[in-house]
Design a protein around this motif. Structure first.
Motif, PDB file in Angstrom:
ATOM      1  N   MET A  91      16.299 -22.856  -1.023  1.00 46.72           N
ATOM      2  CA  MET A  91      17.407 -22.852  -0.081  1.00 46.72           C
ATOM      3  C   MET A  91      16.896 -23.350   1.265  1.00 46.72           C
ATOM      4  O   MET A  91      15.990 -22.764   1.854  1.00 46.72           O
ATOM      5  N   PHE A  92      17.471 -24.448   1.749  1.00 48.58           N
ATOM      6  CA  PHE A  92      17.044 -24.986   3.034  1.00 48.58           C
ATOM      7  C   PHE A  92      17.409 -24.054   4.183  1.00 48.58           C
ATOM      8  O   PHE A  92      16.726 -24.019   5.197  1.00 48.58           O
ATOM      9  N   ASN A  93      18.482 -23.303   4.005  1.00 53.04           N
ATOM     10  CA  ASN A  93      18.881 -22.306   5.003  1.00 53.04           C
ATOM     11  C   ASN A  93      19.062 -20.973   4.288  1.00 53.04           C
ATOM     12  O   ASN A  93      20.002 -20.815   3.515  1.00 53.04           O
ATOM     13  N   PRO A  94      18.187 -19.993   4.507  1.00 50.35           N
ATOM     14  CA  PRO A  94      18.291 -18.719   3.785  1.00 50.35           C
ATOM     15  C   PRO A  94      19.605 -17.988   4.012  1.00 50.35           C
ATOM     16  O   PRO A  94      19.968 -17.112   3.231  1.00 50.35           O
ATOM     17  N   GLN A  95      20.332 -18.361   5.082  1.00 49.46           N
ATOM     18  CA  GLN A  95      21.597 -17.681   5.358  1.00 49.46           C
ATOM     19  C   GLN A  95      22.735 -18.206   4.505  1.00 49.46           C
ATOM     20  O   GLN A  95      23.798 -17.605   4.454  1.00 49.46           O
ATOM     21  N   ASP A  96      22.512 -19.348   3.839  1.00 51.98           N
ATOM     22  CA  ASP A  96      23.552 -19.880   2.953  1.00 51.98           C
ATOM     23  C   ASP A  96      23.791 -18.927   1.795  1.00 51.98           C
ATOM     24  O   ASP A  96      22.859 -18.367   1.235  1.00 51.98           O
ATOM     25  N   LYS A  97      25.053 -18.763   1.432  1.00 50.81           N
ATOM     26  CA  LYS A  97      25.410 -17.871   0.332  1.00 50.81           C
ATOM     27  C   LYS A  97      25.608 -18.674  -0.944  1.00 50.81           C
ATOM     28  O   LYS A  97      26.065 -19.807  -0.923  1.00 50.81           O
ATOM     29  N   GLY A  98      25.274 -18.076  -2.050  1.00 49.88           N
ATOM     30  CA  GLY A  98      25.462 -18.734  -3.342  1.00 49.88           C
ATOM     31  C   GLY A  98      24.199 -19.425  -3.801  1.00 49.88           C
ATOM     32  O   GLY A  98      23.201 -19.491  -3.101  1.00 49.88           O
ATOM     33  N   ASP A  99      24.264 -19.964  -5.010  1.00 54.25           N
ATOM     34  CA  ASP A  99      23.101 -20.577  -5.642  1.00 54.25           C
ATOM     35  C   ASP A  99      22.989 -22.070  -5.362  1.00 54.25           C
ATOM     36  O   ASP A  99      22.010 -22.687  -5.735  1.00 54.25           O
ATOM     37  N   ALA A 100      23.994 -22.669  -4.749  1.00 60.22           N
ATOM     38  CA  ALA A 100      23.993 -24.122  -4.721  1.00 60.22           C
ATOM     39  C   ALA A 100      24.232 -24.734  -3.348  1.00 60.22           C
ATOM     40  O   ALA A 100      24.397 -25.922  -3.227  1.00 60.22           O
ATOM     41  N   ALA A 101      24.314 -23.958  -2.270  1.00 57.77           N
ATOM     42  CA  ALA A 101      24.600 -24.507  -0.958  1.00 57.77           C
ATOM     43  C   ALA A 101      23.316 -24.983  -0.288  1.00 57.77           C
ATOM     44  O   ALA A 101      22.365 -24.226  -0.146  1.00 57.77           O
ATOM     45  N   ASN A 102      23.301 -26.269   0.140  1.00 61.34           N
ATOM     46  CA  ASN A 102      22.149 -26.837   0.839  1.00 61.34           C
ATOM     47  C   ASN A 102      20.850 -26.461   0.125  1.00 61.34           C
ATOM     48  O   ASN A 102      20.012 -25.740   0.656  1.00 61.34           O
ATOM     49  N   SER A 103      20.693 -26.978  -1.075  1.00 62.73           N
ATOM     50  CA  SER A 103      19.597 -26.515  -1.915  1.00 62.73           C
ATOM     51  C   SER A 103      19.011 -27.646  -2.741  1.00 62.73           C
ATOM     52  O   SER A 103      19.630 -28.691  -2.943  1.00 62.73           O
ATOM     53  N   LEU A 104      17.805 -27.394  -3.231  1.00 63.92           N
ATOM     54  CA  LEU A 104      17.125 -28.261  -4.193  1.00 63.92           C
ATOM     55  C   LEU A 104      16.708 -27.380  -5.363  1.00 63.92           C
ATOM     56  O   LEU A 104      16.042 -26.355  -5.165  1.00 63.92           O
ATOM     57  N   SER A 105      17.098 -27.747  -6.565  1.00 60.46           N
ATOM     58  CA  SER A 105      16.789 -26.915  -7.726  1.00 60.46           C
ATOM     59  C   SER A 105      16.173 -27.763  -8.830  1.00 60.46           C
ATOM     60  O   SER A 105      16.458 -28.954  -8.967  1.00 60.46           O
ATOM     61  N   ALA A 106      15.318 -27.119  -9.614  1.00 57.26           N
ATOM     62  CA  ALA A 106      14.673 -27.759 -10.761  1.00 57.26           C
ATOM     63  C   ALA A 106      14.823 -26.844 -11.973  1.00 57.26           C
ATOM     64  O   ALA A 106      14.869 -25.614 -11.830  1.00 57.26           O
ATOM     65  N   MET A 107      14.889 -27.450 -13.160  1.00 56.80           N
ATOM     66  CA  MET A 107      15.078 -26.666 -14.383  1.00 56.80           C
ATOM     67  C   MET A 107      14.289 -27.304 -15.516  1.00 56.80           C
ATOM     68  O   MET A 107      14.154 -28.532 -15.597  1.00 56.80           O
ATOM     69  N   PHE A 108      13.768 -26.447 -16.388  1.00 55.52           N
ATOM     70  CA  PHE A 108      13.087 -26.896 -17.602  1.00 55.52           C
ATOM     71  C   PHE A 108      13.520 -26.011 -18.754  1.00 55.52           C
ATOM     72  O   PHE A 108      13.534 -24.776 -18.647  1.00 55.52           O
ATOM     73  N   ILE A 109      13.916 -26.629 -19.873  1.00 52.35           N
ATOM     74  CA  ILE A 109      14.286 -25.901 -21.091  1.00 52.35           C
ATOM     75  C   ILE A 109      13.554 -26.528 -22.265  1.00 52.35           C
ATOM     76  O   ILE A 109      13.553 -27.752 -22.431  1.00 52.35           O
ATOM     77  N   ASP A 110      12.935 -25.699 -23.079  1.00 53.35           N
ATOM     78  CA  ASP A 110      12.266 -26.153 -24.300  1.00 53.35           C
ATOM     79  C   ASP A 110      12.688 -25.220 -25.423  1.00 53.35           C
ATOM     80  O   ASP A 110      12.330 -24.037 -25.428  1.00 53.35           O
ATOM     81  N   THR A 111      13.493 -25.739 -26.350  1.00 61.22           N
ATOM     82  CA  THR A 111      14.029 -24.929 -27.445  1.00 61.22           C
ATOM     83  C   THR A 111      13.609 -25.523 -28.782  1.00 61.22           C
ATOM     84  O   THR A 111      13.718 -26.741 -28.989  1.00 61.22           O
ATOM     85  N   ARG A 112      13.149 -24.659 -29.679  1.00 64.33           N
ATOM     86  CA  ARG A 112      12.760 -25.107 -31.016  1.00 64.33           C
ATOM     87  C   ARG A 112      13.461 -24.251 -32.067  1.00 64.33           C
ATOM     88  O   ARG A 112      13.453 -23.020 -31.989  1.00 64.33           O
ATOM     89  N   LEU A 113      14.065 -24.925 -33.043  1.00 64.82           N
ATOM     90  CA  LEU A 113      14.740 -24.262 -34.157  1.00 64.82           C
ATOM     91  C   LEU A 113      14.057 -24.654 -35.449  1.00 64.82           C
ATOM     92  O   LEU A 113      13.876 -25.842 -35.729  1.00 64.82           O
ATOM     93  N   ASP A 114      13.674 -23.652 -36.250  1.00 65.98           N
ATOM     94  CA  ASP A 114      13.088 -23.875 -37.576  1.00 65.98           C
ATOM     95  C   ASP A 114      13.968 -23.172 -38.610  1.00 65.98           C
ATOM     96  O   ASP A 114      14.233 -21.971 -38.491  1.00 65.98           O
ATOM     97  N   TYR A 115      14.397 -23.929 -39.611  1.00 62.07           N
ATOM     98  CA  TYR A 115      15.296 -23.397 -40.637  1.00 62.07           C
ATOM     99  C   TYR A 115      14.770 -23.804 -42.011  1.00 62.07           C
ATOM    100  O   TYR A 115      14.292 -24.927 -42.210  1.00 62.07           O
ATOM    101  N   SER A 116      14.849 -22.866 -42.966  1.00 59.20           N
ATOM    102  CA  SER A 116      14.448 -23.181 -44.341  1.00 59.20           C
ATOM    103  C   SER A 116      15.396 -22.493 -45.316  1.00 59.20           C
ATOM    104  O   SER A 116      15.864 -21.377 -45.065  1.00 59.20           O
ATOM    105  N   ASN A 117      15.665 -23.184 -46.409  1.00 59.03           N
ATOM    106  CA  ASN A 117      16.535 -22.675 -47.459  1.00 59.03           C
ATOM    107  C   ASN A 117      15.871 -22.980 -48.794  1.00 59.03           C
ATOM    108  O   ASN A 117      15.902 -24.123 -49.279  1.00 59.03           O
ATOM    109  N   ILE A 118      15.256 -21.966 -49.385  1.00 58.44           N
ATOM    110  CA  ILE A 118      14.498 -22.162 -50.627  1.00 58.44           C
ATOM    111  C   ILE A 118      15.426 -22.516 -51.784  1.00 58.44           C
ATOM    112  O   ILE A 118      15.071 -23.289 -52.673  1.00 58.44           O
TER     113      ILE A 118
END
Length: 742
Positions: free
Chosen positions: A295-322
């Motif tokens: 947050m560029f200004n800590p007084q800003d309310k909410g998650d997205a006002a005057n801000s820079l955000s980064a995100m990383f997601i890594d999802t792995r699905l393993d399925y087997s049917n004998i």
């Protein structure tokens, strides 16, 4: 001497009494802590702000009268006024979420910021208080009982979503503003997302959104994660039916009020047995999620006002049917960077850049053939938006670009002769889109309280497919005419909307109408489909031109605001009617056990629908009752197979202090689909109607700085023995969860 110490202690308590008050600020409906509440004394000096846990301490000037007023103020909640005398002896202060208008519906609590920029449409916003700590396994599990939604789950556990009778590839899923759908077939598995990480879920219905791209034919699911949290550490363990286990660990920390870091690890596994043998399906999911918000200004309310955000997601699905010798390994990685704020002298920018990498390996035995299918893709996306504002107008401009590199390899080996055949596609898909949205509003006039808003949008999209690598052989080119050669499509679409908001006493009214054209381009998977002959329908053809949907929707909402001293706190009614007219609708088929996809086109198809919902709050909003109805007329059962055209739901949600209970009943009509046979004719498949009940109970306990929650969940209490391919699909299920927060 003892009397002296007692007297000194009493004097010290009086001094502390006079100098400060402290406590915790909570959501009156959910009991959750509220951060960033401004607390101050009227005509006093200074103030305090509640922290992430809702705690605060307010300094009181000496000599302040007991009749002085302490104010609790937050942009998303009604302002609370408490006499100082009462505030001194009160530990918990409860705020009621505001009623905020957004688009064509009324939303509880926080506004969906993106939808404020788009055209007014029907939106259903589910905040965390309605699903957090209720024992839901994933997002698909939660949305299954929602009014306009149908969740389809295949044997691998993949859960896809359909809206308003449409298909799964007509719905776009966003997570933190990032498009999650596969660039191969436009599908997405809702089971891959951790429901405990979400702040709210926005179900945006209809085709007349402009910001979300051309593929949103039926609607959008916008998942808003929690970035700033009320804990530093959280652990959740779930277990229950199908020998399932699901645990997650979340870590959070804030530095200097500006930098918020969050990391989550989730592991889940289940084993589902066939009803007629000891064979079973096995699924495992591993997911890493990380968020950073500055947050560029800590007084800003909410998650997205005057801000820079980064995100990383890594999802792995393993399925087997004998049983059928099938295996599936999917991996989905997303990297994103998002900036909201000013660029030099220009204000109100939102810029998002992301990279999505998908890897899929599918192995299966089909009759006497062994099929190995591999899909690798990488998508680079950029979304830049700029907002211009005036006294009674607002203009939003956006540019969206995407480049996807897709490599598809399909090899088939005859297990008896050893003969090998293969299919390969190496493709670059480039998308570019521009959109302009205008909003104009003015008072109703003639002394009437209310506003009139007129909105319009223009969108241009261009899609190009550029094959690369070695050209296919003549036989492959003959079977799949679209596999070779460059192809470019482009479409322009216009949409308009009208909205009227009025207030009369305690009643709020909202009426909106929108209409427009949307265009959907063929997916990469469509290029790997073979055209089929018209068969029994002489009107059907085979082309890969864009599908089009001319959609019109009319919505009405009426709400009774809060009343003092009445048994009923407030109520709300929503009614909407929509009509979708499709042109050049693509129908996808698979015949028998073949892995090869076939398609044709029909000139027209339609879906009309009526949706009604009613909500009632009682006993100071400790009890909420709701009922919904959805009734659709689906003209083409081959273009929209196995869709239920009638659904009823009813629910009761109760909360008292740290205990909550939720019960939901739902009933869906039969699902009908037309499927093509070997001779080209159609046969009809029907899944019988069904009704069921889900129950969720939770109890929260607090000890020192540790908060715990015990959760019991029962689904499909009315046991239904319906089976599909030897697997029970509507059976009774039980789950238990334990949550610990610090």
């Amino acid at each position: 001497m003892i009397k002296f110490f007692w007297l000194g202690g009493l004097l010290l308590m009086q001094v502390l009494w006079a100098q400060s008050i402290s406590g915790v600020v909570l959501n009156r409906q959910s009991g959750e802590a509220i951060a960033d509440v401004n607390i101050y004394l009227i005509n006093g000096h200074g103030g305090a702000v509640s922290d992430a846990r809702g705690n605060f301490r307010l300094e009181i000037p000496p000599g302040s009268a007991d009749e002085s007023i302490v104010v609790f103020d937050h942009i998303s909640y009604d302002t609370l006024h408490v006499a100082l005398k009462k505030a001194r002896v009160t530990r918990a202060f409860y705020l009621r979420p505001k009623i905020l208008k957004s688009g064509g519906i009324v939303v509880e609590g926080k506004k969906p910021a993106d939808m404020e920029q788009d055209l007014p449409v029907s939106i259903n916003t589910l905040e965390a208080r309605s699903f957090e700590g209720k024992g839901y396994i994933d997002v698909g599990d939660l949305l299954r009982t929602e009014q306009s939604i149908q969740i389809d789950e295949n044997q691998s556990g993949k859960k896809t979503i359909s809206l308003r009778g449409g298909n799964a590839d007509d719905v776009i899923v966003f997570y933190n503003g990032i498009r999650m759908n596969s660039n191969y077939d436009n599908g997405f598995d809702l089971g891959l997302l951790n429901i405990e990480d979400l702040r709210q879920i926005e179900v945006i219905k209809g085709s007349n959104t402009a910001l979300y791209g051309a593929e949103a034919f039926s609607g959008v699911i916008n998942l808003v994660p929690r970035v700033r949290r009320d804990h530093q550490l959280r652990f959740i363990q779930k277990f229950g039916s199908y020998n399932s286990g699901d645990w997650s660990l979340n870590l959070n920390h804030t530095f200097a009020g500006r930098l918020h870091l969050s990391y989550n690890l989730r592991r889940a596994a289940s084993q589902k047995s066939y009803t007629d043998s000891d064979d079973a399906l096995e699924n495992e999911i591993t997911q890493h999620t990380a968020h950073a918000l500055y947050m560029f200004n800590p007084q800003d309310k909410g998650d997205a006002a005057n801000s820079l955000s980064a995100m990383f997601i890594d999802t792995r699905l393993d399925y087997s049917n004998i049983r059928i010798l099938e295996g599936l390994n999917d991996r989905n990685r997303i990297y994103s960077l998002r900036y909201r704020g000013d660029l030099g002298p220009t204000r109100n920018w939102l810029i998002t850049a992301s990279l999505q990498q998908l890897q899929s390996q599918h192995d299966i035995l089909l009759l006497k053939d062994v099929l190995n299918r591999t899909i690798n893709s990488a998508s680079y996306r950029l979304d830049a938006r700029k907002t211009f504002e005036g006294n009674n107008w607002r203009l939003i401009g956006a540019y969206q670009a995407e480049q996807s590199n897709v490599l598809f390899e399909d090899s088939r080996q005859d297990s008896l002769s050893g003969a090998l055949s293969s299919l390969r596609l190496d493709l670059i898909r480039v998308k570019q889109g521009g959109v302009i949205i205008s909003h104009f509003n003015s008072p109703v006039g003639n002394g009437l309280p209310g506003t009139i808003q007129v909105d319009g949008s223009y969108r241009y999209d261009r899609v190009s497919d550029i094959p690369r690598g070695a050209p296919p052989d003549s036989l492959t080119r003959a079977l799949y005419p679209a596999i070779d050669g460059k192809r470019t499509w482009s479409e322009s679409t216009f949409k308009v909307a009208f909205q009227l908001n009025m207030t009369s006493g305690a009643y709020n009214y909202n009426v909106y109408v929108n209409t427009g054209l949307n265009a959907r381009f063929p997916t990469v998977a469509n290029r790997l489909s073979r055209p089929i002959s018209p068969g029994t329908n002489p009107l059907a053809g085979a082309n890969r031109d864009p599908e089009k949907n001319r959609s019109t929707e009319l919505g009405f909402q009426m709400e009774r605001g809060e009343s003092n001293g009445s048994l009923i706190d407030r109520w709300k009614i929503n009614l909407s009617y929509f009509k979708n007219l499709y042109q050049n609708k693509i129908r996808n088929f698979r015949v028998g056990f073949s892995s090869r996809a076939l398609y044709d086109n029909i000139p027209t198809a339609s879906i009309n629908g009526l949706e009604l919902s009613a909500l009632l709050w009682l006993f100071r909003e400790r009890l909420r009752l709701e009922g919904t109805l959805a009734d659709y007329d689906i003209s083409e059962k081959a273009a929209f197979p196995l869709k239920s055209d009638f659904k009823l739901t009813a629910g009761a949600f109760f909360r008292w202090r740290d205990f909550s209970a939720q019960i939901r009943w739902f009933s869906a009509n039969e699902q009908v689909g037309w499927f093509r046979g070997q001779d080209g004719s159609f046969s009809e498949l029907r899944l019988k109607p069904f009704s069921n009940v889900n129950l969720h109970l939770s109890q929260t306990l607090s000890l020192w700085h540790i908060r715990s929650r015990i959760i019991l969940s029962a689904q499909n209490l009315i046991n239904d023995e319906t089976e599909l391919n030897g697997l029970a699909i509507r059976d009774r299920r039980f789950y238990m969860a334990l949550e610990l927060k610090y």
